[in-house]
Design a protein around this motif. Sequence first.
Motif, PDB file in Angstrom:
ATOM      1  N   ILE A   8       0.839  -1.206   0.000  1.00  0.00           N
ATOM      2  CA  ILE A   8       0.000   0.000   0.000  1.00  0.00           C
ATOM      3  C   ILE A   8       0.872   1.254   0.000  1.00  0.00           C
ATOM      4  O   ILE A   8       1.871   1.330   0.717  1.00  0.00           O
ATOM      5  N   TYR A   9       0.471   2.230  -0.831  1.00  0.00           N
ATOM      6  CA  TYR A   9       1.153   3.523  -0.890  1.00  0.00           C
ATOM      7  C   TYR A   9       0.102   4.614  -0.732  1.00  0.00           C
ATOM      8  O   TYR A   9      -0.956   4.577  -1.376  1.00  0.00           O
ATOM      9  N   GLU A 348      -8.719  -3.633   0.746  1.00  0.00           N
ATOM     10  CA  GLU A 348      -7.733  -2.764   1.400  1.00  0.00           C
ATOM     11  C   GLU A 348      -8.097  -1.283   1.316  1.00  0.00           C
ATOM     12  O   GLU A 348      -7.485  -0.457   1.978  1.00  0.00           O
ATOM     13  N   HIS A 349      -9.079  -0.952   0.487  1.00  0.00           N
ATOM     14  CA  HIS A 349      -9.477   0.452   0.332  1.00  0.00           C
ATOM     15  C   HIS A 349     -10.593   0.811   1.311  1.00  0.00           C
ATOM     16  O   HIS A 349     -11.398  -0.041   1.694  1.00  0.00           O
ATOM     17  N   ARG A 374      -5.111   6.388  -1.787  1.00  0.00           N
ATOM     18  CA  ARG A 374      -4.469   5.116  -1.462  1.00  0.00           C
ATOM     19  C   ARG A 374      -4.303   4.275  -2.723  1.00  0.00           C
ATOM     20  O   ARG A 374      -5.276   3.959  -3.406  1.00  0.00           O
ATOM     21  N   VAL A 376      -3.024   0.617  -4.012  1.00  0.00           N
ATOM     22  CA  VAL A 376      -2.745  -0.734  -3.516  1.00  0.00           C
ATOM     23  C   VAL A 376      -2.255  -1.593  -4.673  1.00  0.00           C
ATOM     24  O   VAL A 376      -2.888  -1.628  -5.736  1.00  0.00           O
ATOM     25  N   ASN A 378      -1.460  -5.409  -5.830  1.00  0.00           N
ATOM     26  CA  ASN A 378      -1.792  -6.790  -5.507  1.00  0.00           C
ATOM     27  C   ASN A 378      -1.328  -7.720  -6.615  1.00  0.00           C
ATOM     28  O   ASN A 378      -1.053  -7.281  -7.745  1.00  0.00           O
TER      29      ASN A 378
END
Length: 390
Positions: A8-9, A348-349, A374, A376, A378
């Motif tokens: 994650i960034y 993840e969001h 965000r 992500v 994957n």
Amino acid sequence: MEDDAPVIYGLEFQQARALTSQTAESDAIRFLVGTQSLKFDNQIHIIDFDDENNIISKSVLQHQAGEIWHISASPADKAVLTTCYNKTSESRVVTCGAVWRMPPEWESGSHECPDDPHNSHNPQNLELLCHLDNSSHGNASCVLWEPMGDGKSVISLADNHALLWDLTESSTQATISSSATLEGKGQLKFTAGKWSPHHNCTQLATANDTAIRGWDLRTMSQIYCIENAHGQLVRDLDFNPNKQYYLASCGDDCKVKFWDVRNINEPVKNLEEHSHWVWSVRYNHSHDQLVLTGSSDSRVILSNMVSISSEPFGHLVDDDDLSDGEDNHQDEKTKEPLQDSIISTYEEHEDSVYAVEWSSADPWLFASLSYDGRLVINRVPRALKYHILL
């Protein structure tokens, strides 16, 4: 760390909805994110992912022209990209398109230390190559590069106009070579478009309101129209890279639909896994059974649409691997198309997911972007990857 764990960034203090992979880059895993901020200067974040060490590094370029609504990378030149952005003109907001170049030392991630704080606080500017503006044609919603092209042709969709632009060798000048106009009652506007990689790149699909239309770029005339393709607004389109007549669409009716444009009376397949508007749909560039979708239900879903893919029966097992008793059973199995399924749902969001994109360098890796900034990264689950490959 698990191999399939997400990375994650976060874009600090920035909202964002524009994401693209660096299309011309086939070695490094690199994504470009455009911010959408009213308070701060807008930026383009160049995100490099080191797959071996699971590390993200970033570089930041200033995009002072305005909030970025759409971003797209040249298929031929790593340093060149387009954005659609808002600016204020004569006390009203207009959306413009432009072609930009990164500073030479940034285009291939060769700058020495992307995480240097000096870099983040004093980012360099993008070089403006040319505007794709023609004020008589209205607001630009997206710019599309010719797939697999030489970076000399782009299409911009502006209100109800599709404009085909020719770029000069250095991309510093753009001229409209042809255009098409959406005719009909009311204020018609294109909401999305996709340039088909098939038919020698002579076809374009567009969405407006609930309809999907196909265009022949040689004559700029309409070749098909799917009226009421979705119950509400169509948000995004994507062509199957391996099956020339297959098109995916998604929209505000929470559905993802798959079409054979030779028979537009009904979709080939429907997906109804999201609980809110679906903003983005993307076929995997190599394995077209893998389809990504992102929605404002904050979820990303990876689907295995194998029954309508270019390999509906999967890979056949080699006869030598089977004992005699299994031969007949295997024959029966291989005649049955494999079943479509949801591979994974990624959560993840915490905000609306506006964009999903596959990496152009690694077919098993993808990124998703939510409005809170965000990003992500994957991977396709390893078990499925080996099932497809072996």
